[in-house]
Motif scaffolding. Sequence first.
Motif, PDB file in Angstrom:
ATOM      1  N   PHE A  88       0.852  -1.192   0.000  1.00  0.00           N
ATOM      2  CA  PHE A  88       0.000   0.000   0.000  1.00  0.00           C
ATOM      3  C   PHE A  88       0.886   1.239   0.000  1.00  0.00           C
ATOM      4  CE2 PHE A  88       0.963  -0.644   4.377  1.00  0.00           C
ATOM      5  CZ  PHE A  88       0.745   0.544   5.079  1.00  0.00           C
ATOM      6  N   PRO A  89       0.409   2.366  -0.550  1.00  0.00           N
ATOM      7  CA  PRO A  89       1.272   3.522  -0.805  1.00  0.00           C
ATOM      8  C   PRO A  89       1.762   4.249   0.429  1.00  0.00           C
ATOM      9  CG  PRO A  89      -1.011   4.028  -1.368  1.00  0.00           C
ATOM     10  CD  PRO A  89      -0.945   2.552  -1.095  1.00  0.00           C
ATOM     11  N   ASP A  90       1.098   4.109   1.568  1.00  0.00           N
ATOM     12  CA  ASP A  90       1.490   4.848   2.768  1.00  0.00           C
ATOM     13  C   ASP A  90       2.467   4.083   3.654  1.00  0.00           C
ATOM     14  OD1 ASP A  90      -0.141   7.028   2.120  1.00  0.00           O
ATOM     15  OD2 ASP A  90      -1.898   6.092   3.022  1.00  0.00           O
ATOM     16  N   ASN A  91       2.953   2.945   3.196  1.00  0.00           N
ATOM     17  CA  ASN A  91       3.856   2.116   3.988  1.00  0.00           C
ATOM     18  C   ASN A  91       5.181   2.856   4.218  1.00  0.00           C
ATOM     19  OD1 ASN A  91       5.095   0.015   5.295  1.00  0.00           O
ATOM     20  ND2 ASN A  91       4.696  -1.496   3.697  1.00  0.00           N
ATOM     21  N   PRO A  92       5.483   3.293   5.462  1.00  0.00           N
ATOM     22  CA  PRO A  92       6.666   4.117   5.708  1.00  0.00           C
ATOM     23  C   PRO A  92       7.964   3.411   5.339  1.00  0.00           C
ATOM     24  CG  PRO A  92       5.188   4.125   7.608  1.00  0.00           C
ATOM     25  CD  PRO A  92       4.713   3.047   6.686  1.00  0.00           C
ATOM     26  N   PHE A  93       8.896   4.136   4.750  1.00  0.00           N
ATOM     27  CA  PHE A  93      10.202   3.650   4.325  1.00  0.00           C
ATOM     28  C   PHE A  93      10.118   2.665   3.164  1.00  0.00           C
ATOM     29  CE2 PHE A  93      10.589   4.319   8.980  1.00  0.00           C
ATOM     30  CZ  PHE A  93      11.467   5.384   8.973  1.00  0.00           C
ATOM     31  N   VAL A  94       9.117   1.804   3.161  1.00  0.00           N
ATOM     32  CA  VAL A  94       9.054   0.676   2.234  1.00  0.00           C
ATOM     33  C   VAL A  94       8.514   1.084   0.870  1.00  0.00           C
ATOM     34  CG1 VAL A  94       7.990  -1.576   1.799  1.00  0.00           C
ATOM     35  CG2 VAL A  94       8.851  -1.019   4.084  1.00  0.00           C
ATOM     36  N   SER A  95       7.400   1.808   0.839  1.00  0.00           N
ATOM     37  CA  SER A  95       6.719   2.087  -0.413  1.00  0.00           C
ATOM     38  C   SER A  95       7.602   2.826  -1.414  1.00  0.00           C
ATOM     39  CB  SER A  95       5.449   2.902  -0.142  1.00  0.00           C
ATOM     40  OG  SER A  95       4.815   3.258  -1.362  1.00  0.00           O
ATOM     41  N   SER A  96       8.232   3.897  -0.978  1.00  0.00           N
ATOM     42  CA  SER A  96       9.049   4.680  -1.908  1.00  0.00           C
ATOM     43  C   SER A  96      10.239   3.870  -2.412  1.00  0.00           C
ATOM     44  CB  SER A  96       9.535   5.966  -1.241  1.00  0.00           C
ATOM     45  OG  SER A  96      10.275   5.676  -0.066  1.00  0.00           O
ATOM     46  N   THR A  97      10.854   3.069  -1.520  1.00  0.00           N
ATOM     47  CA  THR A  97      12.006   2.263  -1.920  1.00  0.00           C
ATOM     48  C   THR A  97      11.604   1.186  -2.911  1.00  0.00           C
ATOM     49  OG1 THR A  97      13.093   2.628   0.211  1.00  0.00           O
ATOM     50  CG2 THR A  97      13.837   0.746  -1.083  1.00  0.00           C
ATOM     51  N   GLU A  98      10.497   0.486  -2.651  1.00  0.00           N
ATOM     52  CA  GLU A  98      10.109  -0.593  -3.549  1.00  0.00           C
ATOM     53  C   GLU A  98       9.645  -0.059  -4.900  1.00  0.00           C
ATOM     54  OE1 GLU A  98       7.008  -3.078  -2.085  1.00  0.00           O
ATOM     55  OE2 GLU A  98       5.418  -1.637  -2.457  1.00  0.00           O
ATOM     56  N   LYS A  99       9.040   1.122  -4.933  1.00  0.00           N
ATOM     57  CA  LYS A  99       8.621   1.691  -6.212  1.00  0.00           C
ATOM     58  C   LYS A  99       9.835   2.047  -7.072  1.00  0.00           C
ATOM     59  CE  LYS A  99       4.937   4.276  -6.563  1.00  0.00           C
ATOM     60  NZ  LYS A  99       3.914   5.332  -6.380  1.00  0.00           N
ATOM     61  N   ARG A 100      10.879   2.576  -6.450  1.00  0.00           N
ATOM     62  CA  ARG A 100      12.108   2.831  -7.207  1.00  0.00           C
ATOM     63  C   ARG A 100      12.703   1.532  -7.726  1.00  0.00           C
ATOM     64  NH1 ARG A 100      12.988   6.794  -3.073  1.00  0.00           N
ATOM     65  NH2 ARG A 100      14.228   5.306  -1.880  1.00  0.00           N
ATOM     66  N   GLN A 101      12.670   0.504  -6.894  1.00  0.00           N
ATOM     67  CA  GLN A 101      13.203  -0.792  -7.292  1.00  0.00           C
ATOM     68  C   GLN A 101      12.431  -1.360  -8.484  1.00  0.00           C
ATOM     69  OE1 GLN A 101      12.061  -4.210  -4.892  1.00  0.00           O
ATOM     70  NE2 GLN A 101      14.189  -4.918  -4.850  1.00  0.00           N
ATOM     71  N   LEU A 102      11.106  -1.318  -8.427  1.00  0.00           N
ATOM     72  CA  LEU A 102      10.281  -1.886  -9.487  1.00  0.00           C
ATOM     73  C   LEU A 102      10.445  -1.121 -10.794  1.00  0.00           C
ATOM     74  CD1 LEU A 102       7.039  -2.560  -7.399  1.00  0.00           C
ATOM     75  CD2 LEU A 102       8.753  -4.235  -8.135  1.00  0.00           C
ATOM     76  N   LYS A 103      10.591   0.195 -10.706  1.00  0.00           N
ATOM     77  CA  LYS A 103      10.809   0.992 -11.915  1.00  0.00           C
ATOM     78  C   LYS A 103      12.122   0.590 -12.592  1.00  0.00           C
ATOM     79  CE  LYS A 103       8.221   5.106 -10.444  1.00  0.00           C
ATOM     80  NZ  LYS A 103       8.329   6.528 -10.007  1.00  0.00           N
ATOM     81  N   LYS A 104      13.147   0.322 -11.805  1.00  0.00           N
ATOM     82  CA  LYS A 104      14.437  -0.088 -12.366  1.00  0.00           C
ATOM     83  C   LYS A 104      14.331  -1.460 -13.030  1.00  0.00           C
ATOM     84  CE  LYS A 104      17.303   2.629  -9.210  1.00  0.00           C
ATOM     85  NZ  LYS A 104      18.322   2.594  -8.136  1.00  0.00           N
ATOM     86  N   TYR A 105      13.573  -2.366 -12.421  1.00  0.00           N
ATOM     87  CA  TYR A 105      13.386  -3.679 -13.033  1.00  0.00           C
ATOM     88  C   TYR A 105      12.681  -3.550 -14.382  1.00  0.00           C
ATOM     89  CZ  TYR A 105      14.609  -5.981  -8.599  1.00  0.00           C
ATOM     90  OH  TYR A 105      15.257  -6.430  -7.482  1.00  0.00           O
ATOM     91  N   ALA A 106      11.633  -2.741 -14.422  1.00  0.00           N
ATOM     92  CA  ALA A 106      10.884  -2.560 -15.666  1.00  0.00           C
ATOM     93  C   ALA A 106      11.755  -1.928 -16.737  1.00  0.00           C
ATOM     94  CB  ALA A 106       9.641  -1.711 -15.413  1.00  0.00           C
ATOM     95  N   LEU A 107      12.607  -0.982 -16.349  1.00  0.00           N
ATOM     96  CA  LEU A 107      13.491  -0.329 -17.303  1.00  0.00           C
ATOM     97  C   LEU A 107      14.547  -1.304 -17.829  1.00  0.00           C
ATOM     98  CD1 LEU A 107      14.312   2.360 -18.662  1.00  0.00           C
ATOM     99  CD2 LEU A 107      15.790   2.798 -16.687  1.00  0.00           C
ATOM    100  N   ALA A 108      15.044  -2.182 -16.955  1.00  0.00           N
ATOM    101  CA  ALA A 108      16.121  -3.105 -17.340  1.00  0.00           C
ATOM    102  C   ALA A 108      15.616  -4.322 -18.098  1.00  0.00           C
ATOM    103  CB  ALA A 108      16.888  -3.550 -16.093  1.00  0.00           C
ATOM    104  N   PHE A 109      14.450  -4.855 -17.713  1.00  0.00           N
ATOM    105  CA  PHE A 109      14.007  -6.147 -18.239  1.00  0.00           C
ATOM    106  C   PHE A 109      12.659  -6.110 -18.960  1.00  0.00           C
ATOM    107  CE2 PHE A 109      16.287  -7.089 -14.136  1.00  0.00           C
ATOM    108  CZ  PHE A 109      17.495  -7.388 -14.734  1.00  0.00           C
TER     109      PHE A 109
END
Length: 314
Positions: free
Chosen positions: A255-276
């Motif tokens: 969920f989007p309000d998850n402290p520390f986790v949400s912003s980090t995982e969204k950056r991670q997922l964007k990088k995966y989509a860009l790479a693969f």
Amino acid sequence: MDYCFDCDRGFPNGLALRQHLRDSLAHAPSFDCDDCDRSFRSEDALQQHLRDSPSHAPSFDCDDCNRDFRSEDALQQHQSNSKVHSRQRLNNLWITRRSLKPVKVSTKTDKEKEYNGISPCLITPVFEIALRLRRKHPSVQDIVLASGTNLETPIVTALLSAAERLNSLSESREDAQRRAEQQRQRSQQAQRAEDAFIDHFCRQGFDFATEIQQRQQAELLGQRASQTPDIRFTSSVMIRGVPCNWLEFKDYFGFPDNPFVSSTEKRQLKKYALAFGPGAVVYSLGFQSNYPNIEDVRAFRAQEVVQSILNSGN
């Protein structure tokens, strides 16, 4: 002769080299922070870095104004004083009252309706109560009674854990030790859940590389594997009608309000989509509707993915 360039050692054959890569401490798996380009030897060390580093200080976002604040108090003051939110506060009161009514919420799918996440109207009021009570260390039952929610217990547990994560910003040494032990246990549980999820794909004969295998393959080529999803398919695989080149498993509720986790995982997922290319994040407990809302990244709940591959007969 096969050679390990990192260790400057030669081996008589490929089998000996692979055994060295598997067993040597020099090649032990690392836990990377992609944003800081740093590596850590354990999940706990990475989590401590994410919690304590100023680079990962949490931001408290106002979705209506597209502004972010450095503290929960600053965000609440903005929402209290801004005229823009006067009408929104009335709407929130109505939503909260409605959510407290006995509404049966089930995250179990059936043949008639596919799981598409849980409405924010059911998640937000529960999380807000968990935030208000978090410093008193409430139980899950306390949150259920205070909110009147009918969300499943594991989801309420996840929301409470997310709220309590903010206590790390001003906690005592005893609380820090207690939270570190809880984090260690959660990390072990998450790893077991991830292994079980990946095992379904192994038993169904899918051709893919795990995170560790991707790192080993990169080392054999003298490269550093910076992007390593939990599953990277050799060729695109249809998951619930969606072509996926990779999957990332998360043992929690998304969920989007998850402290520390949400912003980090969204950056991670964007990088995966860009790479693969296109892929999916798979949450063990499900996710809030329209989250994470990233191009070429779909969200699934684990039980639907497992059922899908079992039915595929692959």
